[in-house]
Motif scaffolding. Structure first.
Motif, mmCIF file in Angstrom:
data_model
loop_
_atom_site.group_PDB
_atom_site.id
_atom_site.type_symbol
_atom_site.label_atom_id
_atom_site.label_comp_id
_atom_site.label_asym_id
_atom_site.label_seq_id
_atom_site.Cartn_x
_atom_site.Cartn_y
_atom_site.Cartn_z
ATOM 1 N N THR A 8 0.827 -1.203 0.000
ATOM 2 C CA THR A 8 0.000 0.000 0.000
ATOM 3 C C THR A 8 0.863 1.255 0.000
ATOM 4 O OG1 THR A 8 -1.646 -1.227 1.287
ATOM 5 C CG2 THR A 8 -1.918 1.158 1.152
ATOM 6 N N ALA A 9 1.949 1.234 0.774
ATOM 7 C CA ALA A 9 2.845 2.394 0.829
ATOM 8 C C ALA A 9 3.469 2.676 -0.528
ATOM 9 C CB ALA A 9 3.935 2.148 1.876
ATOM 10 N N LEU A 10 3.922 1.634 -1.220
ATOM 11 C CA LEU A 10 4.538 1.810 -2.531
ATOM 12 C C LEU A 10 3.528 2.320 -3.559
ATOM 13 C CD1 LEU A 10 6.790 -1.377 -2.615
ATOM 14 C CD2 LEU A 10 7.584 0.997 -2.517
ATOM 15 N N GLY A 11 2.340 1.755 -3.558
ATOM 16 C CA GLY A 11 1.315 2.200 -4.493
ATOM 17 C C GLY A 11 0.935 3.652 -4.269
ATOM 18 N N THR A 12 0.827 4.051 -3.008
ATOM 19 C CA THR A 12 0.492 5.435 -2.682
ATOM 20 C C THR A 12 1.571 6.400 -3.159
ATOM 21 O OG1 THR A 12 -0.731 4.696 -0.724
ATOM 22 C CG2 THR A 12 -0.052 7.013 -0.783
ATOM 23 N N THR A 13 2.825 5.998 -3.034
ATOM 24 C CA THR A 13 3.947 6.851 -3.419
ATOM 25 C C THR A 13 3.933 7.182 -4.910
ATOM 26 O OG1 THR A 13 5.255 5.850 -1.642
ATOM 27 C CG2 THR A 13 6.459 7.073 -3.317
ATOM 28 N N MET A 14 3.438 6.269 -5.732
ATOM 29 C CA MET A 14 3.453 6.486 -7.181
ATOM 30 C C MET A 14 2.613 7.688 -7.623
ATOM 31 S SD MET A 14 5.538 4.338 -8.211
ATOM 32 C CE MET A 14 6.425 3.572 -6.852
ATOM 33 N N ILE A 15 1.682 8.113 -6.785
ATOM 34 C CA ILE A 15 0.838 9.252 -7.146
ATOM 35 C C ILE A 15 1.678 10.507 -7.355
ATOM 36 C CG2 ILE A 15 -1.033 10.738 -6.299
ATOM 37 C CD1 ILE A 15 -2.103 8.282 -4.766
ATOM 38 N N PHE A 16 2.805 10.611 -6.676
ATOM 39 C CA PHE A 16 3.649 11.795 -6.796
ATOM 40 C C PHE A 16 4.233 11.959 -8.201
ATOM 41 C CE2 PHE A 16 3.490 11.140 -2.240
ATOM 42 C CZ PHE A 16 3.407 12.428 -1.739
ATOM 43 N N LEU A 17 4.259 10.888 -9.001
ATOM 44 C CA LEU A 17 4.740 11.015 -10.380
ATOM 45 C C LEU A 17 3.850 11.945 -11.196
ATOM 46 C CD1 LEU A 17 5.828 7.366 -11.307
ATOM 47 C CD2 LEU A 17 7.292 9.310 -10.754
ATOM 48 N N GLY A 18 2.556 11.960 -10.906
ATOM 49 C CA GLY A 18 1.661 12.867 -11.613
ATOM 50 C C GLY A 18 1.996 14.320 -11.337
ATOM 51 N N TRP A 19 2.338 14.630 -10.098
ATOM 52 C CA TRP A 19 2.755 15.981 -9.723
ATOM 53 C C TRP A 19 4.046 16.352 -10.458
ATOM 54 C CZ3 TRP A 19 3.754 17.478 -3.867
ATOM 55 C CH2 TRP A 19 3.967 18.863 -3.780
ATOM 56 N N ALA A 20 4.971 15.385 -10.545
ATOM 57 C CA ALA A 20 6.233 15.628 -11.249
ATOM 58 C C ALA A 20 5.979 15.932 -12.726
ATOM 59 C CB ALA A 20 7.143 14.411 -11.108
ATOM 60 N N ALA A 21 5.083 15.182 -13.352
ATOM 61 C CA ALA A 21 4.775 15.397 -14.768
ATOM 62 C C ALA A 21 4.270 16.810 -15.008
ATOM 63 C CB ALA A 21 3.744 14.372 -15.231
ATOM 64 N N LEU A 22 3.465 17.336 -14.092
ATOM 65 C CA LEU A 22 2.944 18.701 -14.234
ATOM 66 C C LEU A 22 4.079 19.715 -14.267
ATOM 67 C CD1 LEU A 22 0.578 20.678 -14.296
ATOM 68 C CD2 LEU A 22 0.544 20.607 -11.790
ATOM 69 N N HIS A 23 5.082 19.544 -13.413
ATOM 70 C CA HIS A 23 6.217 20.471 -13.412
ATOM 71 C C HIS A 23 6.986 20.416 -14.736
ATOM 72 C CE1 HIS A 23 6.277 22.362 -9.495
ATOM 73 N NE2 HIS A 23 5.990 21.215 -8.914
#
Length: 451
Positions: free
Chosen positions: A422-437
């Protein structure tokens, strides 16, 4: 000025074969940089068993303990690199980090291991900024993204060698031997670099600008800051997840009858992921950027964003699998798209910096990337693992503190595995924020370029 009197475009320093050799040696050095940096994540399950530490403490060893001096020393070392011999600086750093990695094998408790990791961070601070500054004086601008992507192959190569070598050594000897035998060879690489690679002449002979002048110059480059924070979020995910991937495979899948064999098999899998998938993505990011840049000048920003949008669902699909073969298959695909950002990130940083500001600009980039990525990524995943594991245990009327009781071993092992998934899956959401930058960087990257 007429074409007849215009200065010839810089074609690079030294022959093509010598430049290729320089790149080869620096890739070797950078490979040892990542072997020594990531080895802790390969052997951490054995360390956890020996020292009895929590997931959060493991995250501290892989993150802030290493990152504190690694990031803060990067800028003064980069400033030194604007004036002193860059090859010597990298050689001294490689010698130190290799020595301190070997010293990790002698640690008798968590504190001693943490101090050795601090030493590794000090040495590794001397690697990337001076190396990339030297590249800029060895190579013409139109070849830098490809060269920087090839240099960045030290990341997947080092990951693969740390995983395969570390896993095999843990299975056949112990975690201490892994530190000794994988740390010491870096000393030979440091000597090879110093004895066989020349310091290139600098493209500018004027006095390098001060740190404040460099920071002021970069402050007007919106693309740099978006790339820096996008790269930091990418590293937050990358360093956080890689710290716990071996643990994830050991805890959630039956890979072998004993813990050392499970660590070895999980490490071999990580070696394939890091060496093949991450390596392919790193190379493709630089190669495609250089090839597409003449017609698509913003490719260094939208190509990484496109890769991230593909990587997110692949990662999540992997972490919800119950069969190892399917989980491994998705993990072999996701990093190809995740790591397409490395070459473009450095190429943008070089492109928006004046020649004598490049080492400092890279150091500022790495300060941001590593403080957020290394400083927060591993402890975030470790803390999230503990949090979600506690949620699972609470359903059975238990807490993590009660896992020391052998009667609760099976329930606790299941909770640790599910919590980490669950922790690893949750962490992947931050890639979307990175893509925006990265996408926002595309708005000004052409205007921000120097020359």
């Amino acid at each position: 000025m007429s074409d007849a009197t215009a200065p010839a475009a810089f074609q690079g320093y030294g022959s093509k074969s010598y430049r290729a050799y320089v790149l080869f040696v620096l890739v070797i050095v950078y490979t040892f940089n990542f072997i020594d940096r990531l080895l802790i994540s390969i052997v951490q399950e054995a360390i956890k068993e020996d020292f009895g530490v929590s997931n959060f403490m493991l995250g501290l060893l892989g993150g802030p303990v290493f990152a504190i001096l690694y990031t803060t020393l990067g800028i003064p070392i980069a400033r030194l690199s604007e004036r002193a011999n860059r090859i010597t600086i990298v050689s001294i750093g490689a010698f130190l980090w290799s020595l301190m990695t070997a010293a990790c094998g002698f640690a008798q408790n968590f504190l001693q291991l943490a101090l050795c990791r601090l030493g590794v961070g000090i040495g590794e601070a001397a690697c990337v900024p001076p190396s990339q500054s030297a590249f800029a004086d060895y190579l013409p601008a139109e070849r830098r993204a490809s060269a920087l992507a090839i240099f960045s192959l030290g990341i997947p190569f080092g990951t693969a060698l740390a995983a395969v070598g570390g896993g095999w050594l843990v299975a056949n000897f112990d975690w201490r031997t892994a530190f000794w035998l994988l740390g010491a060879p870096g000393i030979a690489a440091a000597i090879l670099l110093k004895l066989t690679v020349r310091e290139p002449p600098r493209s500018s002979k004027v006095e390098p600008p001060s740190f404040s002048e460099t920071l002021k110059s970069l402050s007007t480059k919106a693309s740099f800051w978006h790339i820096a924070f996008g790269g930091a979020l990418m590293s937050f995910v990358g360093y956080g997840s890689s710290q716990f991937l071996v643990s994830h495979m050991v805890r959630n899948y039956e890979l072998a009858p004993t813990l050392p064999q499970e660590i070895a098999n999980a490490s071999y899998a990580l070696g394939a992921i890091g060496g093949i998938a991450t390596g392919l993505g790193t190379f493709l990011g630089g190669f495609l950027s250089d090839r597409l840049a003449p017609k698509h000048p913003r490719v260094h920003t939208w190509l990484p964003a496109l890769g991230m949008s593909i990587a997110i669902p692949l990662y999540i699909m992997s972490f919800i699998q119950t069969e190892f073969a399917f989980a491994f298959g998705f993990l072999m695909l996701a990093p190809i798209f995740h790591y397409m950002y490395l070459g473009p990130m450095y190429a943008v940083t070089m492109g928006v910096s004046q020649p004598l500001q490049r080492a400092t600009a890279v150091a500022i980039l790495l300060l941001i990337v590593n403080l957020i990525g290394y400083g927060l990524g591993p402890p975030f995943v470790g803390a999230a693992n503990d949090f979600f594991a506690n949620q699972v245990l609470a359903q059975n009327g238990l807490t993590l503190a009660q896992c020391a009781d052998a009667a609760n071993a099976a329930t606790c092992a299941n909770a640790q595995g599910l919590g980490l998934k669950t922790a690893l899956g949750t962490t992947m959401i931050f890639l979307g924020w990175a893509a925006l930058h990265f996408l926002l960087a595309g708005r000004t990257v052409v205007k921000d370029r120097v020359g």
